[in-house]
Design a protein around this motif. Structure first.
Motif, PDB file in Angstrom:
ATOM      1  N   CYS A  46       0.845  -1.202   0.000  1.00  0.00           N
ATOM      2  CA  CYS A  46       0.000   0.000   0.000  1.00  0.00           C
ATOM      3  C   CYS A  46       0.884   1.259   0.000  1.00  0.00           C
ATOM      4  O   CYS A  46       2.084   1.179   0.240  1.00  0.00           O
ATOM      5  N   CYS A  49       2.956   1.864   3.079  1.00  0.00           N
ATOM      6  CA  CYS A  49       4.082   0.951   3.256  1.00  0.00           C
ATOM      7  C   CYS A  49       5.231   1.282   2.312  1.00  0.00           C
ATOM      8  O   CYS A  49       6.395   1.124   2.666  1.00  0.00           O
ATOM      9  N   ARG A  52       6.989   3.651   4.141  1.00  0.00           N
ATOM     10  CA  ARG A  52       7.637   3.032   5.305  1.00  0.00           C
ATOM     11  C   ARG A  52       8.950   2.368   4.926  1.00  0.00           C
ATOM     12  O   ARG A  52       9.878   2.288   5.734  1.00  0.00           O
ATOM     13  N   CYS A  63       1.239  -3.433   9.266  1.00  0.00           N
ATOM     14  CA  CYS A  63       0.249  -2.775   8.416  1.00  0.00           C
ATOM     15  C   CYS A  63      -0.985  -3.676   8.283  1.00  0.00           C
ATOM     16  O   CYS A  63      -0.869  -4.873   8.048  1.00  0.00           O
ATOM     17  N   ALA A  65      -3.179  -3.661   5.980  1.00  0.00           N
ATOM     18  CA  ALA A  65      -3.390  -4.119   4.609  1.00  0.00           C
ATOM     19  C   ALA A  65      -2.351  -5.152   4.173  1.00  0.00           C
ATOM     20  O   ALA A  65      -2.673  -6.087   3.449  1.00  0.00           O
ATOM     21  N   ASP A  66      -1.110  -4.976   4.632  1.00  0.00           N
ATOM     22  CA  ASP A  66      -0.035  -5.778   4.047  1.00  0.00           C
ATOM     23  C   ASP A  66       0.578  -6.828   4.970  1.00  0.00           C
ATOM     24  O   ASP A  66       1.198  -7.784   4.496  1.00  0.00           O
TER      25      ASP A  66
HETATM   26 ZN   LIG Z   1       0.684  -1.352   4.049  1.00  0.00          ZN
END
Ligand SMILES: [Zn+2]
Ligand SMILES: [Zn+2]
Length: 277
Positions: A46, A49, A52, A63, A65-66
């Protein structure tokens, strides 16, 4: 310490999630391993990230999502890359927890974005709160004091989310709201009366009675208005005359009855009005 705190509050079903985030000698090596792993996967991360990756690739693991996705793709885990000293520290922490009967799960996705964390990172979770399930988080902060300019000093710490703690207490039926006396607003005129109002407010609160005072230097009229607006059940009035007589006027906002009560009997008087519903 954190877990004991929650136990003493009477909470059940809390689970400690535990990880080690290594130390300044093994973490950079793991960090590089992560960067290598993500190198050809940037597209599947995402937006957050991808950012990040520059600053803190460890954070990709937690995360929403990930994190799970990367686990399934075989992301390297920090617990497999700890140096010997960090490994044995992590083992010891687990043994100590077992010895005192604190249930925990090892959670390799539990990482921290902060460099001052060393070794232990933990969260205490209450699953029924869903996305908000982390009630408390902390760990070992051996790098913190040096980072803010002090001598290298080992440390630990944790923070509790008050709202989440209250939600957890409520879920478990442990949040008892004292009923009985409707909220009180103390109206005070003049500096000496204000000082007295503060003392009375604290005394009422100590007996679980909600009490407010004016904090904005409003006029008598303004304070009466504020009392109405706050939905006060009683207004306690301290003017110059009352102060001289060490009395207060207690006005029942529903019946509009008003009586004089000696200051040092206010708490007792209010408690005698406690309803049982
Ligand atoms: Zn993420
Ligand atoms: Zn290490």
């Amino acid at each position: 310490l954190a877990f004991q705190l929650f136990r003493e509050l009477g909470l059940n079903d809390l689970v400690l999630h535990l990880n080690s985030v290594g130390c300044p000698s093994c973490r950079p090596i793991y960090r590089q391993k992560l960067l290598d792993f993500f190198a050809d996967k940037k597209e599947s991360l995402c937006d957050d990230c991808r950012e990040r990756l520059e600053k803190n690739p460890l954070r990709v693991l937690d995360c929403k999502a990930d994190g799970e996705k990367m686990m399934n793709m075989g992301v390297p885990l920090i617990t497999e890359h700890l140096c010997e000293s960090c490994q044995s520290h992590f083992q010891q922490v687990q043994q100590y927890l077992q010895a005192v009967g604190i249930p925990f799960v090892k959670d390799p996705r539990l990482v921290r974005g902060l460099d001052y964390y060393t070794n232990t990172a933990f969260e205490i979770m209450y699953a029924p709160l869903g996305a908000q399930s982390t009630v408390c988080g902390g760990g070992r902060y051996d790098g913190l004091i040096a980072e803010v300019g002090g001598p290298s000093t080992p440390g630990i710490g944790f923070a509790v989310g008050m709202e989440r703690l209250l939600l957890t207490l409520k879920e478990q039926g442990l949040l008892t709201v004292p009923v009985g006396v409707p909220p009180i607003f103390i109206v005070a005129l003049g500096e000496a009366a204000r000082a007295k109002a503060f003392v009375l407010q604290q005394a009422l609160r100590a007996r679980q009675i909600a009490a407010e005072i004016d904090l904005m230097g409003r006029s008598m009229k303004g304070q009466m208005k504020a009392a109405n607006k706050a939905g006060a059940g009683y207004t306690v009035i301290i003017g110059e005359e009352e102060l001289a007589r060490q009395e207060v006027q207690v006005r029942n906002m529903t019946t509009k009855e008003q009586i004089a009560v000696p200051m040092n009997e206010l708490v007792t008087y209010m408690e005698s009005n406690r309803r049982d519903d």
